[in-house]
Scaffold this motif. Structure first.
Motif, mmCIF file in Angstrom:
data_model
loop_
_atom_site.group_PDB
_atom_site.id
_atom_site.type_symbol
_atom_site.label_atom_id
_atom_site.label_comp_id
_atom_site.label_asym_id
_atom_site.label_seq_id
_atom_site.Cartn_x
_atom_site.Cartn_y
_atom_site.Cartn_z
ATOM 1 N N SER A 50 -22.954 -3.239 0.151
ATOM 2 C CA SER A 50 -22.104 -2.332 -0.596
ATOM 3 C C SER A 50 -20.740 -2.646 -0.105
ATOM 4 C CB SER A 50 -22.390 -0.781 -0.238
ATOM 5 O OG SER A 50 -23.555 -0.475 -0.448
ATOM 6 N N PHE A 51 -19.687 -2.736 -0.937
ATOM 7 C CA PHE A 51 -18.335 -2.717 -0.768
ATOM 8 C C PHE A 51 -17.503 -1.998 -1.735
ATOM 9 C CE2 PHE A 51 -19.402 -6.202 -3.461
ATOM 10 C CZ PHE A 51 -18.221 -6.535 -4.213
ATOM 11 N N MET A 52 -16.266 -1.552 -1.119
ATOM 12 C CA MET A 52 -15.172 -0.985 -1.878
ATOM 13 C C MET A 52 -14.030 -1.165 -1.886
ATOM 14 S SD MET A 52 -14.588 3.501 -1.738
ATOM 15 C CE MET A 52 -13.178 2.926 -0.626
ATOM 16 N N TRP A 53 -13.363 -1.329 -2.947
ATOM 17 C CA TRP A 53 -11.840 -1.743 -3.191
ATOM 18 C C TRP A 53 -10.950 -0.291 -3.301
ATOM 19 C CZ3 TRP A 53 -9.717 -6.301 -2.203
ATOM 20 C CH2 TRP A 53 -10.669 -7.474 -2.051
ATOM 21 N N ASP A 54 -9.993 0.097 -2.447
ATOM 22 C CA ASP A 54 -9.236 1.021 -2.839
ATOM 23 C C ASP A 54 -7.903 0.405 -3.556
ATOM 24 O OD1 ASP A 54 -8.253 3.730 -2.658
ATOM 25 O OD2 ASP A 54 -8.038 3.614 -0.578
ATOM 26 N N VAL A 55 -7.549 1.310 -4.191
ATOM 27 C CA VAL A 55 -6.162 1.038 -5.104
ATOM 28 C C VAL A 55 -5.228 1.893 -5.264
ATOM 29 C CG1 VAL A 55 -5.296 -0.347 -7.100
ATOM 30 C CG2 VAL A 55 -7.825 -0.777 -6.495
ATOM 31 N N ARG A 56 -4.027 1.943 -4.919
ATOM 32 C CA ARG A 56 -2.945 2.764 -5.119
ATOM 33 C C ARG A 56 -1.702 1.863 -5.827
ATOM 34 N NH1 ARG A 56 0.796 6.118 -0.861
ATOM 35 N NH2 ARG A 56 1.926 4.274 -0.828
ATOM 36 N N ILE A 57 -1.266 2.350 -6.805
ATOM 37 C CA ILE A 57 -0.320 1.793 -7.526
ATOM 38 C C ILE A 57 0.997 2.611 -7.525
ATOM 39 C CG2 ILE A 57 0.700 0.472 -9.723
ATOM 40 C CD1 ILE A 57 -1.667 -0.944 -8.245
ATOM 41 N N GLY A 58 1.981 2.021 -7.099
ATOM 42 C CA GLY A 58 3.461 2.919 -7.021
ATOM 43 C C GLY A 58 3.460 4.015 -5.818
ATOM 44 N N GLY A 59 4.361 4.736 -5.461
ATOM 45 C CA GLY A 59 4.537 5.561 -4.440
ATOM 46 C C GLY A 59 5.547 4.887 -3.402
ATOM 47 N N ASP A 60 6.455 5.644 -3.283
ATOM 48 C CA ASP A 60 7.405 4.999 -2.372
ATOM 49 C C ASP A 60 6.981 5.051 -0.847
ATOM 50 O OD1 ASP A 60 9.294 3.850 -4.205
ATOM 51 O OD2 ASP A 60 10.257 5.782 -4.559
ATOM 52 N N ILE A 61 7.436 4.432 -0.032
ATOM 53 C CA ILE A 61 7.408 4.429 1.541
ATOM 54 C C ILE A 61 8.818 4.261 2.026
ATOM 55 C CG2 ILE A 61 6.436 3.730 3.976
ATOM 56 C CD1 ILE A 61 4.418 4.525 1.616
ATOM 57 N N PHE A 78 15.782 0.890 2.755
ATOM 58 C CA PHE A 78 14.463 1.126 3.522
ATOM 59 C C PHE A 78 13.412 2.021 2.692
ATOM 60 C CE2 PHE A 78 18.232 0.870 6.230
ATOM 61 C CZ PHE A 78 17.942 -0.204 7.181
ATOM 62 N N VAL A 79 13.603 2.096 1.615
ATOM 63 C CA VAL A 79 12.680 2.607 0.603
ATOM 64 C C VAL A 79 11.917 1.510 -0.246
ATOM 65 C CG1 VAL A 79 12.138 4.074 -1.453
ATOM 66 C CG2 VAL A 79 13.782 4.852 0.295
ATOM 67 N N GLU A 80 10.532 1.406 0.011
ATOM 68 C CA GLU A 80 9.792 0.271 -0.369
ATOM 69 C C GLU A 80 8.333 0.825 -1.364
ATOM 70 O OE1 GLU A 80 8.945 -3.152 2.134
ATOM 71 O OE2 GLU A 80 10.160 -2.056 3.714
ATOM 72 N N ASP A 81 8.017 -0.281 -2.349
ATOM 73 C CA ASP A 81 7.143 0.350 -3.055
ATOM 74 C C ASP A 81 5.779 0.251 -2.006
ATOM 75 O OD1 ASP A 81 5.022 0.391 -4.947
ATOM 76 O OD2 ASP A 81 5.280 -1.521 -5.892
ATOM 77 N N GLY A 82 4.949 1.251 -2.056
ATOM 78 C CA GLY A 82 3.726 1.306 -1.335
ATOM 79 C C GLY A 82 2.529 0.970 -1.941
ATOM 80 N N SER A 83 2.545 0.277 -2.912
ATOM 81 C CA SER A 83 1.439 -0.180 -3.625
ATOM 82 C C SER A 83 0.306 -1.047 -2.632
ATOM 83 C CB SER A 83 1.458 -0.878 -4.982
ATOM 84 O OG SER A 83 2.513 -0.258 -5.805
ATOM 85 N N TRP A 84 -0.917 -0.560 -3.150
ATOM 86 C CA TRP A 84 -1.825 -1.628 -2.179
ATOM 87 C C TRP A 84 -3.148 -1.952 -3.062
ATOM 88 C CZ3 TRP A 84 -1.543 3.303 0.774
ATOM 89 C CH2 TRP A 84 -2.671 4.157 0.471
ATOM 90 N N THR A 85 -3.921 -2.804 -2.713
ATOM 91 C CA THR A 85 -5.151 -3.015 -2.748
ATOM 92 C C THR A 85 -5.716 -3.486 -1.580
ATOM 93 O OG1 THR A 85 -4.645 -3.650 -5.144
ATOM 94 C CG2 THR A 85 -6.815 -4.396 -4.197
ATOM 95 N N THR A 89 -0.534 -6.130 -0.373
ATOM 96 C CA THR A 89 0.620 -5.339 -0.549
ATOM 97 C C THR A 89 1.917 -6.068 -0.556
ATOM 98 O OG1 THR A 89 1.587 -3.138 0.046
ATOM 99 C CG2 THR A 89 0.561 -4.604 1.770
ATOM 100 N N ASP A 90 2.951 -5.703 -1.094
ATOM 101 C CA ASP A 90 3.982 -6.170 -0.966
ATOM 102 C C ASP A 90 5.116 -5.466 -0.034
ATOM 103 O OD1 ASP A 90 3.920 -8.135 -2.772
ATOM 104 O OD2 ASP A 90 4.658 -6.879 -4.456
ATOM 105 N N TYR A 91 4.453 -4.346 0.789
ATOM 106 C CA TYR A 91 5.140 -3.559 1.761
ATOM 107 C C TYR A 91 5.294 -4.279 2.868
ATOM 108 C CZ TYR A 91 6.150 0.277 4.855
ATOM 109 O OH TYR A 91 6.685 1.079 5.998
ATOM 110 N N SER A 92 6.569 -4.491 3.633
ATOM 111 C CA SER A 92 6.938 -5.349 4.685
ATOM 112 C C SER A 92 6.703 -4.907 6.055
ATOM 113 C CB SER A 92 8.524 -5.506 4.579
ATOM 114 O OG SER A 92 9.352 -4.260 4.671
ATOM 115 N N GLY A 93 6.227 -3.274 5.986
ATOM 116 C CA GLY A 93 5.897 -2.700 7.247
ATOM 117 C C GLY A 93 4.577 -2.969 7.759
ATOM 118 N N VAL A 94 4.007 -2.008 8.731
ATOM 119 C CA VAL A 94 2.718 -2.303 9.124
ATOM 120 C C VAL A 94 1.626 -1.967 8.174
ATOM 121 C CG1 VAL A 94 1.002 -1.475 10.834
ATOM 122 C CG2 VAL A 94 3.626 -1.937 11.351
ATOM 123 N N ASP A 95 1.876 -0.962 7.576
ATOM 124 C CA ASP A 95 0.702 -0.454 6.507
ATOM 125 C C ASP A 95 1.414 0.685 5.689
ATOM 126 O OD1 ASP A 95 -1.578 0.625 5.188
ATOM 127 O OD2 ASP A 95 -3.052 -0.317 6.550
#
Length: 1015
Positions: free
Chosen positions: A858-869, A928-935, A972-978
Motif C-alpha cells: 500500500s502506498f499513498m501520494w498526497d498532493v497539494r496545489i497552490g497555497g502560499d507559504i 518571502f512568499v512562495e508557492d507551497g505546492s507539493w506532491t 516541491t518548488d518551495y525553497s524552505g525546509v517543508d
C-alpha cells in the motif's frame, strides 16, 4: 416439423442435464481472511446461476456439490466477493480480503448510531482501522492526511508530539476554533491545543493537540461528518464538522490475544540552503564577537561548518501493543495496553505514551444491554524552544566559520554571542516538558421494551491534568532571566456529557418505513489553569519555584466553565429503501450567551434517491447493466454556535492602565477583551448536492459533492482602536462564505484469483471568502500568528481570503511605482497589506493497494496545489547574512521608481550592502512568499502474512510482518525546509498559523519495521 424440433431440444437438454449430474462431485476447501490468515465462518458458497449453496463452518471449511466448469461464488459481508471455476481438483481454498466499499455501506453518524450510507442525504467518509495504522503516525489527526476529500491537515513540524491542524471545508470562524469536534464512542472529547503555556507563546513552545493521546491501534473505524447537515445533532460544537471515532469491541467466540510492535528510524528530511562564501563579521570586516555573516570571504581550504545539521541526529521510536478480546453470546470484552516511545531528531526531545483500555458489554435478559469503556492514558513530552534566535533553529544565525557544537567555555559557561543562546547549550539547559494524565470513560444502557422501541442512555467524561514546565538555566542570554527562570502551569480539564436517545420505528405496509429519535443532551465543561513564574535562582544548579525569593515569583489562575443543554429530534422516512427523507432539529441553551439570547433553534433537512433501484422498481431497467448503483442526494442545514466562556463582561486588572485611554477606570484590564453583554449566537447555513455512482458490480465508484456554506453574525474577537479603552473586544459581525467541490474515485482495476489492485483517488477544492466585517474593519489580524519580527501575520481580508497573509511591503504610489528615499533606496510602507493566500487551490490523495496471495503493498501520494507559504526562516537568513539571496552583496542597482521627495524618476545607483539586507529588503514581504505546492509519497507499506500451512501446528492463528517508509519523496518548488508547516501550532484560531515557516523543528522522513501476532 415444429414438434420434431421441440422434441429434439428436449432430449438434448435431458442429455446435458444427465451429463452434468453424472460429472458433479464434492468440492471441499477452506476460506481464510487475508488480514490474519484465520478461517472465516459463515461465508456463503454458491454455484453461480443455481440455488445450490453451502456455508463455511467455524474453522472456515466448506463442502459443496459442483461439476467441472461450474463457477463457485464466495461472499461475506464486508469482504470482496471471489469466484472460482471448478476444474480437475476436488479442493479449492480461497482468501477473502476486506472491501472498504462494502464496509462503507453502514457508517456511524451521530451519537454512535449506525446508518445505511445509501439513506444519507449528505456526504460522509469513513476510514478503516487498517488505513489508519498502516500510515504509522502517532497523532491520529496526521493518520488522515490525504485520505479524506475536503479535509486539509497540516502537521506543525518534526518534533515528537507536534500538533496537527484539521480543517474540514475551510473555516467558519474569523477568530474562533475552526477545527472539528472529536467524538469517541458517542462522547465528545477535548482536542484543544493551548496557544500559551506558562506564559510562553505558541511560536516559542507549541503544544500538542490532545487527540494525540488516542492510541490508533484501538480504533475500529473513523467517520468524518463534513457539513452542518451531517453534524447537526451534535449541536453548536459541531459547526466545523465532526470526527466520529468508533473503538474496537469484544466479539463472541474463543478468546484472542494479539501482540504487535514497530521499530522506527527517522532523520531530518530537508534543511535550508546556506551560503558558504562569506564568514563572520560586519560591513565586510571580520568581527569575532558578531553573530552575523557579513564579514570577508572564506579563504581557500578554510573550514566551513554545517552548524544547522550539527544540531540534528537520527531518532529511534518503538511501539508495543497488546490486546485481548472474546466473550460468549451474552458478554463480550476487549482490553488493550500500549507503550509508545518516540525519540526526536534533537537531543532531549521525545514523546512517551502509555495507554490502558478495557471495554465490556453484557446482556441482562433479552431486552437490556449494559456496557462501558474505561481508558487511561499517560502522555509525557519533552521538547525545546523554537521560533527565534534563542530556539533550536537559532543555528541559522550562527556564522559558518565557527563550530557551534563547541558550546562551552573552559569555565563551563556557554560559548555564544550577545543576545542569543547557543542552540546546543539551549537543548541541554532549556528543557520544556508536559506530563498529561487522562481518563476517558463512558457507560451505556440500551433497553428495548418493545420490538419497535429502543432507549439508550450514555454518560461519559473526559478528564485530564496537564503539568507544564519550561526551564531557562542560569547563563542564558534572555534579558531578565540571566540568573535562571522557570515557567510552570497546571491545567485541569473535564468535559462530562449525558445523552438520552429514544428511538421508535414503524413500517406502513411493505413500502413505507419510518423512524423517529428524540434526544436530550447535556454537556458541562470545566477548565482551570494555574500559572507560576519565577526568576533569579538562589541555587544556580536547581530549577524550582521555591528556589527564588518571594519578590521574584508571580502566580495567576484562570477558570472557564460552560454548560450546553440541548434537545433534538431526528425523523427518517423511506419508501422501499429507495427514496429517503430526513428532518433534524435541535434547540440549545448555552451558558456563555446573554439570558435573552442563550436559547436558539436550528434545523436540517436532507434527502436521497437511489436512482438505479427506482428505475428497476418502475420496470425501466433490469438491474444488470453497467451501472450497478446510482444515488442522488441533497441537504440544507443551519447550525448555531455560541460564544467563548466569560466574554459578556469586561475583566478587571491589578495594575494601572497607563497605555490606553481608559474611561472605565484604572481597574479595567486593557490587555484582555472588552466584554459585550449583547452578544447573539452566530449561525452557519449550508446547502449540499451530491451523487454516488458505481459501475461494473462496484468495481468503479464515483462520488461527487458540491457545497456552499455561509456563516454570519460572527462572534468575533478582534482589535479595536485605543480610544475604546481596550485593544481587543468581542462583537457580532462578519460573514464567511465557503464554496467547494469534492470528488472521490474508487476502483478495483484487477481482481484475479491471487492478485488484486485497488486504487482510490480523492480531490477537493474550497474557496473561503470574507464577505463582510463589522464597522470599518477591512481585515481581522491574528497576533498569535506573527512571524519574522512582526513583518507578517495571518489575517482574514474583507472580500478576500480567510487564510490571507498580512505583511509589510515597500512604499508605492497609486500607479504601483516604488517611492524611493532621496538616496534611491526603497522605503517600507507603514500600513501592512495582503501579500498572499495560504489556502490551496486544490488538494488530493491517491492510495494504491496491491495484493498478491498473502503479500500486500500500500502506498499513498498526497498532493497539494497552490497555497502560499511565508518563509520567515529565509527572512532570518537574509538578516544574518547566511541566505544565498545575500550573495549579491556589494553589487549596485538602480531601483525603478520615483524619488518621493522630488517626484522625479530615479537614476541613482545604490549598493546592496548589509544595511539594505537588514533594514530594507527583509521588509519586502513578497520576496518571502512562495508557492507551497507539493506532491509527496506520504507512506509506502509492505505487509506479508504467513500462510496458514506454516503455522497450523502451532498456537499461532496469524502472523504478519511489515515495513513502512514515510515521507520518502517530496516534490516541491518551495525553497524552505517543508511547505507543510504551522509556525505557532494548532492552537491559533481563525485563519490559523499554518503556512508560516518560522524556525520550527524540520519535518522528518523514516522507515518502520514490525509484526502482528495473533494467538
Amino acid at each position: 416439423m415444429k414438434e420434431i424440433i421441440r422434441l429434439t431440444l428436449f432430449v438434448l437438454s435431458l442429455l446435458v442435464a444427465q451429463a452434468g449430474f453424472a460429472q458433479s462431485r464434492t468440492i471441499t476447501g477452506r476460506v481464510t481472511s487475508a488480514d490474519d490468515g484465520s478461517g472465516m465462518p459463515g461465508v456463503s458458497v454458491v454455484v453461480k446461476g443455481t440455488t445450490v449453496g453451502a456455508s463455511t463452518n467455524g474453522e472456515g471449511n466448506y463442502s459443496i456439490e459442483a461439476a467441472p466448469g461450474n463457477v463457485l461464488v464466495y461472499t461475506f459481508i464486508g469482504m470482496v466477493p471471489q469466484e472460482r471455476t471448478v476444474g480437475t481438483s476436488n479442493t479449492i481454498n480461497v482468501v477473502l480480503r476486506s472491501d472498504a466499499k462494502a464496509l462503507d455501506e453502514v457508517v456511524v453518524t451521530a451519537f454512535g448510531v449506525e446508518q445505511e450510507k445509501r439513506a444519507l442525504g449528505f456526504s460522509v467518509q469513513e476510514v478503516q482501522a487498517k488505513e489508519i495504522t498502516e500510515s504509522q503516525q502517532a497523532n491520529i489527526v496526521n493518520a488522515l492526511q490525504g485520505k479524506v476529500a475536503g479535509v486539509q491537515i497540516t502537521n506543525s513540524g518534526g518534533a515528537p508530539g507536534a500538533s496537527a491542524i484539521m480543517l474540514i471545508r475551510g473555516g467558519t470562524s474569523l477568530s474562533g476554533n475552526n477545527q472539528p469536534l472529536y467524538v469517541v464512542d458517542g462522547v465528545p472529547i477535548d482536542n484543544s491545543t493551548p496557544v500559551t503555556q506558562g506564559g510562553l507563546n505558541a511560536g516559542t513552545a507549541p503544544a500538542s493537540n490532545r487527540a494525540i493521546d488516542i492510541n490508533p491501534e484501538d480504533i475500529e473505524s473513523l467517520t468524518v461528518l463534513k457539513g452542518p447537515a451531517a453534524a447537526a445533532l451534535y449541536g453548536l460544537r459541531a459547526a466545523s464538522g465532526v470526527v466520529v471515532i468508533t473503538t474496537k469491541k469484544g466479539s463472541a467466540g474463543a478468546t484472542k490475544i494479539s501482540y504487535s510492535n514497530s521499530f522506527s528510524f527517522d532523520k531530518v528530511n530537508r534543511l535550508p540552503e546556506l551560503q558558504s562564501t562569506y564568514k563572520q563579521g560586519e560591513q565586510g570586516l571580520f568581527d569575532a564577537t558578531s553573530n552575523d555573516s557579513w564579514g570577508p570571504r572564506f579563504e581557500p581550504n578554510e573550514t566551513v561548518y554545517d552548524n544547522v545539521e550539527s544540531i540534528f541526529k537520527r531518532a529511534f521510536t518503538q511501539k508495543h501493543d497488546l490486546t485481548i478480546n472474546g466473550g460468549n453470546d451474552k458478554t463480550t470484552f476487549y482490553g488493550s495496553a500500549s507503550h509508545y516511545d518516540q525519540g526526536g531528531i534533537v537531543d532531549n526531545t521525545s514523546l512517551e505514551r502509555n495507554t490502558f483500555r478495557l471495554t465490556a458489554e453484557t446482556k441482562a435478559g433479552e431486552k437490556l444491554r449494559v456496557g462501558g469503556t474505561a481508558n487511561y492514558i499517560k502522555t509525557g513530552r519533552e521538547y525545546v524552544s523554537q521560533g527565534s534566535s534563542n530556539g533550536v533553529m537559532g543555528a541559522v544565525y550562527w556564522p559558518r566559520n565557527d563550530d557551534m557544537s563547541n558550546y562551552l567555555n573552559p569555565n563551563g559557561s556557554q560559548r555564544t554571542f550577545p543576545g542569543m543562546d547557543n542552540p546546543h547549550w539551549g537543548v541541554q539547559n532549556k528543557p520544556i516538558t508536559s506530563d498529561v494524565d487522562r481518563v476517558m470513560a463512558v457507560g451505556h444502557v440500551m433497553y428495548d421494551p418493545f420490538e419497535f422501541l429502543n432507549i439508550t442512555y450514555r454518560l461519559g467524561t473526559d478528564y485530564y491534568t496537564d503539568n507544564f514546565k519550561s526551564v531557562r538555566m542560569p547563563g542564558t542570554t534572555i534579558v531578565g532571566e540571566e540568573k535562571g527562570a522557570l515557567s510552570q502551569s497546571t491545567t485541569n480539564s473535564q468535559i462530562t456529557t449525558s445523552t438520552l436517545l429514544v428511538t421508535g420505528k414503524k413500517s406502513f405496509g411493505e413500502s413505507f418505513n419510518t423512524s423517529l429519535t428524540l434526544g436530550h443532551n447535556t454537556e458541562d465543561s470545566y477548565r482551570q489553569t494555574t500559572n507560576w513564574y519565577g526568576r533569579n535562582f538562589i541555587d544556580p544548579g536547581f530549577a524550582g519555584i521555591n528556589n527564588v525569593v518571594q519578590t521574584d515569583r508571580t502566580i495567576s489562575q484562570s477558570i472557564a466553565k460552560r454548560r450546553i443543554i440541548g434537545v433534538f429530534a431526528d425523523l427518517n422516512l423511506d419508501w422501499k429503501g429507495i427514496a429517503f427523507l430526513n428532518f433534524r432539529g435541535r434547540n440549545d441553551w448555552s451558558s456563555t450567551l446573554p439570558v435573552n439570547a442563550r436559547s436558539f433553534f436550528y434545523p436540517a433537512v436532507s434527502t436521497s434517491i437511489v436512482v438505479t433501484d427506482l428505475l428497476e422498481e418502475l420496470g425501466i431497467t433490469s438491474g444488470e447493466g453497467i451501472v450497478s448503483f446510482g444515488k442522488l442526494r441533497a441537504s440544507w442545514a443551519r447550525v448555531g454556535k455560541d460564544a467563548p466562556p466569560h466574554v459578556l463582561a469586561t475583566t478587571l486588572a491589578t495594575a494601572t492602565n497607563t497605555f490606553t485611554i481608559a474611561p472605565r477606570g484604572f481597574i479595567s484590564n486593557a490587555n484582555d477583551y472588552y466584554g459585550n453583554p449583547a452578544l447573539k449566537p452566530e449561525f452557519t447555513n449550508s446547502i449540499e448536492f451530491g451523487a454516488d455512482v458505481r459501475f461494473l458490480r462496484n468495481r468503479l465508484g464515483l462520488d461527487f459533492t458540491y457545497y456552499k456554506t455561509s456563516t454570519d453574525e460572527q462572534i468575533l474577537g478582534t482589535r479595536t482602536p485605543p480610544s475604546s479603552g481596550a485593544f481587543l473586544a468581542y462583537l457580532n459581525g462578519g460573514q464567511i462564505d465557503n464554496e467547494g467541490v469534492e470528488f472521490m474515485l474508487n476502483t478495483q482495476p484487477v481482481t484475479r484469483d491471487n492478485f488484486s489492485w485497488a486504487l482510490d483517488f480523492n480531490f477537493a477544492k474550497n474557496t473561503a471568502t470574507v464577505k463582510d466585517l463589522p464597522g470599518t474593519l477591512d481585515r481581522v489580524e491574528l497576533s498569535d500568528a506573527w512571524a519574522a519580527n512582526n513583518v507578517a501575520q495571518g489575517a482574514a481580508f474583507l472580500n478576500g481570503s480567510l487564510f490571507g497573509i498580512n505583511g509589510n511591503v515597500w512604499k508605492r504610489n497609486a500607479q504601483g511605482q516604488l517611492l524611493l528615499d532621496p538616496n534611491g533606496y526603497p522605503q517600507v510602507q507603514s500600513l501592512l497589506q495582503s501579500i498572499g493566500d495560504r489556502n490551496p487551490d486544490w488538494t488530493g490523495g491517491i492510495t494504491n493497494t496491491l495484493t498478491y496471495k498473502t503479500l500486500s503493498l500500500s502506498f499513498m501520494w498526497d498532493v497539494r496545489i497552490g497555497g502560499d507559504i511565508y518563509n520567515a526562516t529565509e527572512n532570518v537568513l537574509v538578516r544574518s547574512g547566511l541566505s544565498t539571496k545575500t550573495l549579491a552583496r556589494g553589487e549596485t542597482r538602480v531601483f525603478e521608481g520615483i524619488i518621493e521627495s522630488t517626484g522625479q524618476p530615479n537614476t541613482k545607483p545604490v549598493v546592496l550592502n548589509q544595511n539594505y539586507y537588514q533594514t530594507i529588503y527583509p521588509f519586502q514581504g513578497y520576496d518571502f512568499v512562495e508557492d507551497g505546492s507539493w506532491t509527496r509519497l506520504r507512506y509506502i507499506t509492505l505487509t506479508y502474512s504467513l500462510p496458514k500451512s506454516f503455522i497450523e501446528k502451532t498456537p499461532i492463528k496469524g502472523l504478519q510482518v511489515f515495513g513502512t517508509g514515510r515521507n520518502l519523496i517530496l516534490i516541491t518548488d518551495y525553497s524552505g525546509v517543508d511547505p507543510e508547516v504551522s509556525g505557532s501550532g494548532a492552537g491559533v484560531g481563525g485563519s490559523g498559523s499554518f503556512g508560516f515557516d518560522n524556525l520550527g523543528v524540520p519535518a522528518t522522513k523514516g522507515f518502520d519495521i514490525g509484526l502482528k501476532l495473533t494467538l
